[in-house]
Scaffold this active site. Structure first.
Site, PDB file in Angstrom:
ATOM      1  N   SER A 138       0.749  -1.191  -0.011  1.00 29.61           N
ATOM      2  CA  SER A 138       0.153  -0.024   0.080  1.00 29.61           C
ATOM      3  C   SER A 138       0.800   1.220  -0.077  1.00 29.61           C
ATOM      4  O   SER A 138       2.100   1.092   0.495  1.00 29.61           O
ATOM      5  CB  SER A 138      -0.896  -0.019   1.286  1.00 29.61           C
ATOM      6  OG  SER A 138      -1.429   1.404   1.421  1.00 29.61           O
ATOM      7  N   TYR A 151      -2.537  -0.761  10.140  1.00 27.57           N
ATOM      8  CA  TYR A 151      -2.449  -0.725   8.718  1.00 27.57           C
ATOM      9  C   TYR A 151      -1.266  -0.254   8.265  1.00 27.57           C
ATOM     10  O   TYR A 151      -0.361  -1.143   7.286  1.00 27.57           O
ATOM     11  CB  TYR A 151      -3.489  -0.111   7.877  1.00 27.57           C
ATOM     12  CG  TYR A 151      -3.804  -0.359   6.680  1.00 27.57           C
ATOM     13  CD1 TYR A 151      -4.374  -1.672   6.094  1.00 27.57           C
ATOM     14  CD2 TYR A 151      -3.397   0.409   5.409  1.00 27.57           C
ATOM     15  CE1 TYR A 151      -4.626  -1.918   4.878  1.00 27.57           C
ATOM     16  CE2 TYR A 151      -3.337  -0.149   4.424  1.00 27.57           C
ATOM     17  CZ  TYR A 151      -4.100  -1.100   4.083  1.00 27.57           C
ATOM     18  OH  TYR A 151      -4.321  -1.375   2.643  1.00 27.57           O
TER      19      TYR A 151
END
Length: 254
Positions: A138, A151
């Site tokens: 990501s 995350y």
């Protein structure tokens, strides 16, 4: 070009969103696709759609955070050529507002889940000619994003695992790369907006879209196209790399 004929591919989290787009495109390009989802029901729509389009696809219920389940699932599938570690969950919160239970849950799925699948897949991948792994990282591993502590930590670990695996197994002709998307328009995004911003869905969708300099969110099919290239023979000289697909987010977000 970009044929996956005679290839067997595992796509974790392949029942929806980016994973579903990858599974569908790989099947279209000739691969035998095995979708790994938490439940059979989660994969049902993707399986039906791929079969309707003439693709060869199977689904497997498996919790990627459970190593014994993962080992049993990969043994059942047998001798794969491609692994796409796409399964993952999101979390909102900074280091103070992230409870230990939530942190552990993110690590179990987004980090241990990738490790479990790598651990199970490598012995099979080394048995085939020119095997490939793609891990879904990501932009959160590249830049600071507000309220994404757990995350971001997990996706940073995924990027590091990608480099480690690429280095360790290069001599065995196993390539390993990762993809780092910015915001991609999936059902998850719609659900996130409706849950956290009731009554302001359109406003928040527009705001999140414009956080990418290109002015919109990505499409699952666009990420799938990049995954296809990285898993094809045409990308045979590429390993140990991360590919941002971010509408200019990392470099152009001034």
């Amino acid at each position: 070009m970009f044929s996956l004929q005679n290839k067997k591919a595992v796509v974790t989290g392949g029942g929806s969103g980016i994973g579903k787009a990858i599974a569908a495109l790989f099947a279209k390009q000739g691969a035998e696709v095995h979708i790994v989802e938490l439940t059979e029901e989660s994969a049902k729509a993707a399986v039906e759609e791929i079969k309707e389009n003439g693709g060869k696809v199977f689904s497997h219920a498996c919790n990627v955070a459970n190593q014994q389940e993962v080992l049993a699932t990969f043994e059942k599938i047998g001798n794969i050529n491609i692994l796409v570690n796409n399964a993952g969950i999101a979390h909102v919160g900074n280091v103070e507002t992230t409870p230990e239970a939530d942190f552990d849950r993110i690590m179990n799925v987004n980090v241990k889940g990738v490790y479990n699948c790598l651990h199970a897949a490598i012995p099979q991948l080394r048995n085939s000619e020119g095997s490939v792994i793609v891990n879904m990282a990501s932009i959160a591993a590249w830049v600071g994003i507000p309220d994404r502590f757990a995350y971001s930590t997990a996706k940073g670990a995924v990027m590091a695992m990608t480099l480690s695996v690429a280095k360790d197994y290069m001599a065995e002709n196993i390539r390993c790369n990762s993809i780092s998307p910015a915001r991609v328009h999936t059902p998850f995004v719609d659900g996130f907006i409706s849950k956290n911003y009731p009554g302001k869905e359109a406003e928040m969708f527009d705001k999140l879209s414009k956080s990418q300099p290109i002015g919109r969110m990505g499409k699952p099919d666009e990420v799938a196209a990049l995954a296809l290239f990285l898993c094809s023979d045409e990308a045979g000289f590429i390993t140990g790399c991360d590919y941002p697909i971010d509408g200019g987010f990392i470099k152009l977000n001034n």
